[in-house]
Design a protein around this motif. Sequence first.
Motif, PDB file in Angstrom:
ATOM      1  N   VAL A 109      42.513  82.157  40.304  1.00 38.49           N
ATOM      2  CA  VAL A 109      43.141  83.268  39.568  1.00 38.49           C
ATOM      3  C   VAL A 109      44.662  83.211  39.647  1.00 38.49           C
ATOM      4  N   THR A 110      45.318  83.321  38.475  1.00 38.29           N
ATOM      5  CA  THR A 110      46.769  83.485  38.406  1.00 38.29           C
ATOM      6  C   THR A 110      47.067  84.702  37.554  1.00 38.29           C
ATOM      7  N   SER A 111      48.254  85.288  37.735  1.00 38.43           N
ATOM      8  CA  SER A 111      48.622  86.453  36.935  1.00 38.43           C
ATOM      9  C   SER A 111      50.130  86.501  36.754  1.00 38.43           C
ATOM     10  N   THR A 112      50.551  87.228  35.722  1.00 42.46           N
ATOM     11  CA  THR A 112      51.972  87.465  35.509  1.00 42.46           C
ATOM     12  C   THR A 112      52.145  88.856  34.918  1.00 42.46           C
ATOM     13  N   CYS A 144      48.776  90.352  33.033  1.00 39.77           N
ATOM     14  CA  CYS A 144      47.847  89.387  32.449  1.00 39.77           C
ATOM     15  C   CYS A 144      47.257  88.539  33.571  1.00 39.77           C
ATOM     16  N   THR A 145      45.933  88.475  33.624  1.00 35.65           N
ATOM     17  CA  THR A 145      45.241  87.723  34.652  1.00 35.65           C
ATOM     18  C   THR A 145      44.399  86.630  34.019  1.00 35.65           C
ATOM     19  N   SER A 146      44.515  85.432  34.559  1.00 33.15           N
ATOM     20  CA  SER A 146      43.745  84.291  34.070  1.00 33.15           C
ATOM     21  C   SER A 146      42.883  83.748  35.207  1.00 33.15           C
ATOM     22  N   ASP A 147      41.578  83.668  34.945  1.00 35.35           N
ATOM     23  CA  ASP A 147      40.633  83.078  35.897  1.00 35.35           C
ATOM     24  C   ASP A 147      40.159  81.756  35.315  1.00 35.35           C
ATOM     25  N   ALA A 148      40.468  80.635  35.978  1.00 37.06           N
ATOM     26  CA  ALA A 148      40.139  79.313  35.426  1.00 37.06           C
ATOM     27  C   ALA A 148      39.972  78.295  36.543  1.00 37.06           C
ATOM     28  N   ASN A 149      39.142  77.304  36.297  1.00 36.25           N
ATOM     29  CA  ASN A 149      38.994  76.160  37.196  1.00 36.25           C
ATOM     30  C   ASN A 149      38.890  74.888  36.341  1.00 36.25           C
ATOM     31  N   PRO A 150      39.903  74.007  36.374  1.00 34.65           N
ATOM     32  CA  PRO A 150      41.089  74.048  37.242  1.00 34.65           C
ATOM     33  C   PRO A 150      42.020  75.205  36.883  1.00 34.65           C
ATOM     34  N   LEU A 151      42.890  75.536  37.812  1.00 36.88           N
ATOM     35  CA  LEU A 151      43.796  76.668  37.683  1.00 36.88           C
ATOM     36  C   LEU A 151      44.668  76.545  36.440  1.00 36.88           C
ATOM     37  N   ALA A 152      44.904  77.670  35.759  1.00 42.06           N
ATOM     38  CA  ALA A 152      45.805  77.674  34.605  1.00 42.06           C
ATOM     39  C   ALA A 152      47.208  77.269  35.056  1.00 42.06           C
ATOM     40  N   PHE A 153      47.797  76.287  34.375  1.00 40.91           N
ATOM     41  CA  PHE A 153      49.139  75.854  34.742  1.00 40.91           C
ATOM     42  C   PHE A 153      50.210  76.635  33.985  1.00 40.91           C
ATOM     43  N   LYS A 154      49.797  77.449  32.997  1.00 41.28           N
ATOM     44  CA  LYS A 154      50.758  78.257  32.254  1.00 41.28           C
ATOM     45  C   LYS A 154      50.095  79.541  31.787  1.00 41.28           C
ATOM     46  N   VAL A 155      50.784  80.673  32.010  1.00 39.45           N
ATOM     47  CA  VAL A 155      50.359  81.968  31.483  1.00 39.45           C
ATOM     48  C   VAL A 155      51.561  82.564  30.761  1.00 39.45           C
ATOM     49  N   GLN A 156      51.462  82.784  29.448  1.00 46.22           N
ATOM     50  CA  GLN A 156      52.613  83.226  28.674  1.00 46.22           C
ATOM     51  C   GLN A 156      52.287  84.454  27.832  1.00 46.22           C
ATOM     52  N   TRP A 157      53.329  85.281  27.627  1.00 47.63           N
ATOM     53  CA  TRP A 157      53.225  86.467  26.784  1.00 47.63           C
ATOM     54  C   TRP A 157      53.851  86.187  25.415  1.00 47.63           C
ATOM     55  N   ILE A 158      53.196  86.667  24.359  1.00 51.79           N
ATOM     56  CA  ILE A 158      53.707  86.524  22.998  1.00 51.79           C
ATOM     57  C   ILE A 158      53.591  87.874  22.297  1.00 51.79           C
TER      58      ILE A 158
END
Length: 238
Positions: free
Chosen positions: A182-185, A144-158
């Motif tokens: 960009v952040t990813s998990t 899972c990749t999140s592109d955001a500004n400001p940076l995503a502080f949480k990326v979660q799977w459900i």
Amino acid sequence: MEKELVGLKSAKLVVYGLPDDANITIPVDLHEGMETNATCRTSNGYPPPLIHWYIGSRNLTDNSSLKSLLNRANRYDSLSTLIFVPNRFDHGKRLLCQAVQPETFLFRSVNDSMVLNISYGPIVSISSRRLIEKGVHVGFVFKCTSDANPLAFKVQWICDCTELQGCHNTSFNNTLLEGGTVTSTDLAIGYTPSKYSCEFKCIGISTFGEGTAVLKSTFYGKKNISFLFISHIIAYHL
């Protein structure tokens, strides 16, 4: 001298030249999708300069207006106003104001520029690859990749409304910082003994908004897996 003055002539001296400088002003906060005004001021040009606008290599001059006034020095102060709508693809690009004087040698110009910092909510996407252990295909890894500004502080799977962190038959890596926005998990899932269906949802959360991507999947024991990616991306202001 002993001579009588019999006539007098005068001439107007005109000096063509660039303005002294150019100065851009924009709002402190730029938000994706919100109409924004940027201004560029020049002083002491003659005749009035032409003012061009660019974001990166894109020419936005047609979206601008220009006003010029003669000052006490009989030269022109000018103000150009650009109306534009920022988008996330412009983040990090340079906004340029270029004041051109066609009457000068080689169309010389004076410029001012600044790098755009545009806020936008998370844009989330999901990709997949096979999970291989000792040469054996044992499951799948979803990224899972999140592109955001400001940076995503949480990326979660459900999965079906249940958060997957710590669930049986799943594992996670740590969230990775891949760039300025960009952040990813990764979510690793092993095969199950029987058929198993799940709607995987990945959610990216930032102080500016939230984005979601959905992946519907069906596991068939150790035989195979089928999955359907559903574009379900949401970005909004909190």
